[in-house]
Design a protein around this motif. Structure first.
Motif, PDB file in Angstrom:
ATOM      1  N   GLY A  75       0.814  -1.214   0.000  1.00 34.45           N
ATOM      2  CA  GLY A  75       0.000   0.000   0.000  1.00 34.45           C
ATOM      3  C   GLY A  75       0.843   1.258   0.000  1.00 34.45           C
ATOM      4  N   HIS A  76       1.908   1.279   0.802  1.00 37.48           N
ATOM      5  CA  HIS A  76       2.788   2.449   0.845  1.00 37.48           C
ATOM      6  C   HIS A  76       3.432   2.694  -0.516  1.00 37.48           C
ATOM      7  CE1 HIS A  76       2.329   3.245   5.020  1.00 37.48           C
ATOM      8  NE2 HIS A  76       2.962   2.164   5.454  1.00 37.48           N
ATOM      9  N   ILE A  77       3.941   1.634  -1.129  1.00 37.60           N
ATOM     10  CA  ILE A  77       4.597   1.767  -2.440  1.00 37.60           C
ATOM     11  C   ILE A  77       3.604   2.251  -3.491  1.00 37.60           C
ATOM     12  CG2 ILE A  77       5.708   0.475  -4.309  1.00 37.60           C
ATOM     13  CD1 ILE A  77       6.947  -1.321  -2.113  1.00 37.60           C
ATOM     14  N   GLY A  78       2.410   1.679  -3.478  1.00 34.94           N
ATOM     15  CA  GLY A  78       1.397   2.081  -4.453  1.00 34.94           C
ATOM     16  C   GLY A  78       0.973   3.523  -4.270  1.00 34.94           C
ATOM     17  N   PHE A  79       0.792   3.951  -3.013  1.00 36.33           N
ATOM     18  CA  PHE A  79       0.361   5.330  -2.765  1.00 36.33           C
ATOM     19  C   PHE A  79       1.452   6.326  -3.143  1.00 36.33           C
ATOM     20  CE2 PHE A  79      -0.419   9.006   0.108  1.00 36.33           C
ATOM     21  CZ  PHE A  79      -1.653   9.388  -0.432  1.00 36.33           C
ATOM     22  N   ALA A  80       2.711   5.978  -2.837  1.00 32.79           N
ATOM     23  CA  ALA A  80       3.819   6.851  -3.244  1.00 32.79           C
ATOM     24  C   ALA A  80       3.858   6.983  -4.768  1.00 32.79           C
ATOM     25  CB  ALA A  80       5.147   6.299  -2.723  1.00 32.79           C
ATOM     26  N   GLY A  81       3.616   5.868  -5.465  1.00 32.55           N
ATOM     27  CA  GLY A  81       3.580   5.920  -6.928  1.00 32.55           C
ATOM     28  C   GLY A  81       2.440   6.768  -7.450  1.00 32.55           C
ATOM     29  N   LEU A  82       1.304   6.717  -6.753  1.00 31.72           N
ATOM     30  CA  LEU A  82       0.163   7.536  -7.163  1.00 31.72           C
ATOM     31  C   LEU A  82       0.498   9.019  -7.048  1.00 31.72           C
ATOM     32  CD1 LEU A  82      -2.800   7.339  -8.097  1.00 31.72           C
ATOM     33  CD2 LEU A  82      -3.463   7.468  -5.689  1.00 31.72           C
ATOM     34  N   LEU A  83       1.232   9.389  -6.004  1.00 30.62           N
ATOM     35  CA  LEU A  83       1.630  10.785  -5.826  1.00 30.62           C
ATOM     36  C   LEU A  83       2.716  11.188  -6.824  1.00 30.62           C
ATOM     37  CD1 LEU A  83       1.839  10.976  -1.923  1.00 30.62           C
ATOM     38  CD2 LEU A  83       0.162  12.131  -3.374  1.00 30.62           C
ATOM     39  N   MET A  84       3.744  10.335  -6.984  1.00 35.62           N
ATOM     40  CA  MET A  84       4.919  10.713  -7.770  1.00 35.62           C
ATOM     41  C   MET A  84       4.735  10.506  -9.264  1.00 35.62           C
ATOM     42  SD  MET A  84       8.019   9.456  -5.273  1.00 35.62           S
ATOM     43  CE  MET A  84       9.236  10.453  -6.113  1.00 35.62           C
ATOM     44  N   HIS A  85       3.801   9.659  -9.656  1.00 37.15           N
ATOM     45  CA  HIS A  85       3.501   9.468 -11.075  1.00 37.15           C
ATOM     46  C   HIS A  85       2.143  10.069 -11.430  1.00 37.15           C
ATOM     47  CE1 HIS A  85       7.022   7.046 -11.552  1.00 37.15           C
ATOM     48  NE2 HIS A  85       6.566   6.032 -10.837  1.00 37.15           N
ATOM     49  N   GLY A  86       1.110   9.587 -10.746  1.00 36.93           N
ATOM     50  CA  GLY A  86      -0.246  10.010 -11.084  1.00 36.93           C
ATOM     51  C   GLY A  86      -0.480  11.490 -10.884  1.00 36.93           C
ATOM     52  N   GLY A  87      -0.282  11.971  -9.656  1.00 34.26           N
ATOM     53  CA  GLY A  87      -0.534  13.378  -9.375  1.00 34.26           C
ATOM     54  C   GLY A  87       0.453  14.294 -10.058  1.00 34.26           C
ATOM     55  N   ILE A 193       5.168  -2.187  -9.219  1.00 33.50           N
ATOM     56  CA  ILE A 193       3.922  -1.894  -8.496  1.00 33.50           C
ATOM     57  C   ILE A 193       3.444  -0.482  -8.814  1.00 33.50           C
ATOM     58  CG2 ILE A 193       2.924  -1.546  -6.200  1.00 33.50           C
ATOM     59  CD1 ILE A 193       4.879  -3.769  -5.238  1.00 33.50           C
ATOM     60  N   GLN A 194       4.365   0.463  -8.800  1.00 32.91           N
ATOM     61  CA  GLN A 194       3.986   1.849  -9.043  1.00 32.91           C
ATOM     62  C   GLN A 194       3.565   2.084 -10.491  1.00 32.91           C
ATOM     63  OE1 GLN A 194       7.184   4.311  -7.479  1.00 32.91           O
ATOM     64  NE2 GLN A 194       6.425   4.065  -5.388  1.00 32.91           N
ATOM     65  N   PHE A 195       4.183   1.375 -11.420  1.00 34.01           N
ATOM     66  CA  PHE A 195       3.769   1.495 -12.818  1.00 34.01           C
ATOM     67  C   PHE A 195       2.342   0.955 -13.016  1.00 34.01           C
ATOM     68  CE2 PHE A 195       8.449   1.258 -14.388  1.00 34.01           C
ATOM     69  CZ  PHE A 195       8.594   2.603 -14.120  1.00 34.01           C
ATOM     70  N   ILE A 196       2.008  -0.142 -12.336  1.00 25.08           N
ATOM     71  CA  ILE A 196       0.651  -0.691 -12.436  1.00 25.08           C
ATOM     72  C   ILE A 196      -0.356   0.308 -11.881  1.00 25.08           C
ATOM     73  CG2 ILE A 196      -0.910  -2.471 -11.555  1.00 25.08           C
ATOM     74  CD1 ILE A 196       1.367  -4.459 -11.728  1.00 25.08           C
ATOM     75  N   VAL A 197      -0.045   0.884 -10.720  1.00 26.59           N
ATOM     76  CA  VAL A 197      -0.942   1.876 -10.114  1.00 26.59           C
ATOM     77  C   VAL A 197      -1.114   3.075 -11.043  1.00 26.59           C
ATOM     78  CG1 VAL A 197      -1.181   3.515  -8.207  1.00 26.59           C
ATOM     79  CG2 VAL A 197      -0.468   1.172  -7.747  1.00 26.59           C
ATOM     80  N   ALA A 198      -0.011   3.568 -11.605  1.00 29.79           N
ATOM     81  CA  ALA A 198      -0.071   4.724 -12.490  1.00 29.79           C
ATOM     82  C   ALA A 198      -0.868   4.410 -13.755  1.00 29.79           C
ATOM     83  CB  ALA A 198       1.337   5.179 -12.863  1.00 29.79           C
ATOM     84  N   THR A 199      -0.664   3.216 -14.320  1.00 31.26           N
ATOM     85  CA  THR A 199      -1.409   2.836 -15.526  1.00 31.26           C
ATOM     86  C   THR A 199      -2.897   2.795 -15.257  1.00 31.26           C
ATOM     87  OG1 THR A 199       0.462   1.493 -16.301  1.00 31.26           O
ATOM     88  CG2 THR A 199      -1.688   1.066 -17.304  1.00 31.26           C
ATOM     89  N   ALA A 200      -3.296   2.166 -14.151  1.00 34.28           N
ATOM     90  CA  ALA A 200      -4.721   2.087 -13.803  1.00 34.28           C
ATOM     91  C   ALA A 200      -5.304   3.480 -13.604  1.00 34.28           C
ATOM     92  CB  ALA A 200      -4.898   1.244 -12.543  1.00 34.28           C
ATOM     93  N   TYR A 201      -4.549   4.343 -12.937  1.00 35.84           N
ATOM     94  CA  TYR A 201      -5.022   5.706 -12.681  1.00 35.84           C
ATOM     95  C   TYR A 201      -5.225   6.481 -13.989  1.00 35.84           C
ATOM     96  CZ  TYR A 201      -4.793  10.632 -11.285  1.00 35.84           C
ATOM     97  OH  TYR A 201      -5.040  11.965 -11.139  1.00 35.84           O
ATOM     98  N   PHE A 202      -4.229   6.431 -14.870  1.00 33.24           N
ATOM     99  CA  PHE A 202      -4.318   7.226 -16.092  1.00 33.24           C
ATOM    100  C   PHE A 202      -5.329   6.645 -17.090  1.00 33.24           C
ATOM    101  CE2 PHE A 202       0.038   8.725 -14.845  1.00 33.24           C
ATOM    102  CZ  PHE A 202      -0.352  10.030 -14.614  1.00 33.24           C
ATOM    103  N   VAL A 203      -5.482   5.327 -17.117  1.00 31.30           N
ATOM    104  CA  VAL A 203      -6.536   4.743 -17.959  1.00 31.30           C
ATOM    105  C   VAL A 203      -7.897   5.235 -17.482  1.00 31.30           C
ATOM    106  CG1 VAL A 203      -7.727   2.610 -18.552  1.00 31.30           C
ATOM    107  CG2 VAL A 203      -5.233   2.710 -18.693  1.00 31.30           C
ATOM    108  N   GLY A 204      -8.112   5.196 -16.173  1.00 31.89           N
ATOM    109  CA  GLY A 204      -9.377   5.682 -15.626  1.00 31.89           C
ATOM    110  C   GLY A 204      -9.609   7.152 -15.926  1.00 31.89           C
ATOM    111  N   MET A 205      -8.554   7.977 -15.760  1.00 30.16           N
ATOM    112  CA  MET A 205      -8.686   9.408 -16.028  1.00 30.16           C
ATOM    113  C   MET A 205      -8.918   9.686 -17.505  1.00 30.16           C
ATOM    114  SD  MET A 205      -8.589  10.935 -13.138  1.00 30.16           S
ATOM    115  CE  MET A 205      -8.278  12.638 -13.573  1.00 30.16           C
ATOM    116  N   SER A 206      -8.306   8.889 -18.389  1.00 30.17           N
ATOM    117  CA  SER A 206      -8.498   9.109 -19.822  1.00 30.17           C
ATOM    118  C   SER A 206      -9.945   8.824 -20.232  1.00 30.17           C
ATOM    119  CB  SER A 206      -7.526   8.239 -20.631  1.00 30.17           C
ATOM    120  OG  SER A 206      -7.853   6.867 -20.521  1.00 30.17           O
ATOM    121  N   PHE A 207     -10.556   7.792 -19.639  1.00 34.13           N
ATOM    122  CA  PHE A 207     -11.958   7.502 -19.936  1.00 34.13           C
ATOM    123  C   PHE A 207     -12.880   8.547 -19.315  1.00 34.13           C
ATOM    124  CE2 PHE A 207     -10.438   3.389 -21.295  1.00 34.13           C
ATOM    125  CZ  PHE A 207     -11.378   2.993 -22.233  1.00 34.13           C
ATOM    126  N   LEU A 208     -12.477   9.108 -18.196  1.00 35.55           N
ATOM    127  CA  LEU A 208     -13.310  10.094 -17.513  1.00 35.55           C
ATOM    128  C   LEU A 208     -13.246  11.462 -18.173  1.00 35.55           C
ATOM    129  CD1 LEU A 208     -15.069  10.653 -14.950  1.00 35.55           C
ATOM    130  CD2 LEU A 208     -12.938  11.295 -13.794  1.00 35.55           C
TER     131      LEU A 208
END
Length: 300
Positions: A75-87, A193-208
């Motif tokens: 969870g920590h690794i995924g959340f850090a990836g969401l901040l450093m890649h996604g956001g 792990i962080q690449f998977i989180v970032a991919t899921a986030y950006f795919v969702g945002m692209s559809f939204l």
């Protein structure tokens, strides 16, 4: 001549890493500027990180990979990836896509050391001196001058420039979070792990948010290849190695070199120019970040 001792080679590599990181990181803004005329921001990033996942999949499955032992670490690794890649990347690409010059976005995000330097004292118990707090004010003043001039010239809207400030907050808190909770992660499994989180986030945002239309061109292919191999696989790994070997505030001080480097490349490639007020603001910001990087004196 005898071969250099392995320890000496490691020291040389660690010494060179900051300069290599600064150059590579600065080209991320250029890659965004180069590719965004042909693809929407979230779609661009979804494709980029999707490729990263595909490239990393055989690496982590066919080689010996150390995975996190606890679900909390995942969870920590995924959340850090969401901040450093996604956001961070999401807001930067969105901002540049709305017309903010690459050099201006780089300058705004480049005051990350000021935010990290201030917050590291609270969150990581790293000492922050009065001079460093003064540096925070200098840096904010310099960015204000640049942003005010760009808005007066119609180069980006308040909303678009605000997105770069959101990117600044995301990478700042992401750096602190990564340092506090993920400093011992495996580069292979952690990045995957962080690449998977970032991919899921950006795919969702692209559809939204977007129509997901891609106009393939040589510029877009080059930008994608550069961002995947040089930035996502190279520069990010360097950042994590640097975070593992230094204090968060000191590592973040490298980012103050990114704006001038980006401004030079943006001028050469896109004829992005900085007027006197912008140059003055950039200079004040660099002084501010230099002050933040001053180490407090210790009693002898």
């Amino acid at each position: 001549m005898p071969n250099a001792h392995p320890a000496s080679k490691n020291t040389i590599l660690l010494t060179m890493m900051p300069a290599v990181f600064v150059f590579l990181w600065s080209t991320g803004f250029i890659g965004a500027k180069l590719g965004l005329p042909y693809i929407e921001p979230m779609t661009f990033l979804a494709v980029r990180f999707g490729i990263c996942v595909l490239l990393f999949l055989p690496l982590v499955t066919l080689t010996r990979t150390r995975w996190p032992d606890r679900w909390q670490d995942w969870g920590h690794i995924g959340f850090a990836g969401l901040l450093m890649h996604g956001g961070y990347l999401g807001f930067v690409f969105w901002s540049i896509g709305l017309g903010v010059p690459a050099g201006t976005s780089a300058l705004i995000v480049g005051i990350q050391p000021l935010i990290v330097g201030a917050m590291a004292g609270i969150l990581l118990s790293e000492k922050v001196s009065r001079i460093q707090w003064a540096g925070l004010l200098f840096g904010l003043l310099g960015v204000f001058l640049v942003v005010a001039e760009k808005l007066s010239l119609g180069e980006g809207s308040v909303f678009a420039i605000g997105l770069s400030f959101l990117a600044l907050l995301s990478i700042s808190f992401g750096t602190l979070y990564q340092k506090k909770y993920c400093s011992g992660m495996s580069l292979k499994s952690g990045n995957f792990i962080q690449f998977i989180v970032a991919t899921a986030y950006f795919v969702g945002m692209s559809f939204l948010m977007e129509d997901r239309i891609i106009v393939w061109s040589g510029e877009l292919v080059f930008a994608l290849a550069w961002l995947v191999f040089v930035l996502s696989l190279g520069a990010v790994s360097l950042l994590y190695i640097l975070l593992r070997n230094g204090a968060a505030a000191n590592v973040s001080s490298l980012f103050y070199l990114v704006p001038p480097c980006t401004a030079v490349v943006a001028f050469l490639l896109f004829d992005e120019r900085l007027a006197f007020v912008s140059l003055l603001g950039m200079g004040i910001t660099i002084v501010g970040v230099a002050l933040v990087n001053i180490k407090p004196r210790t009693a002898s």
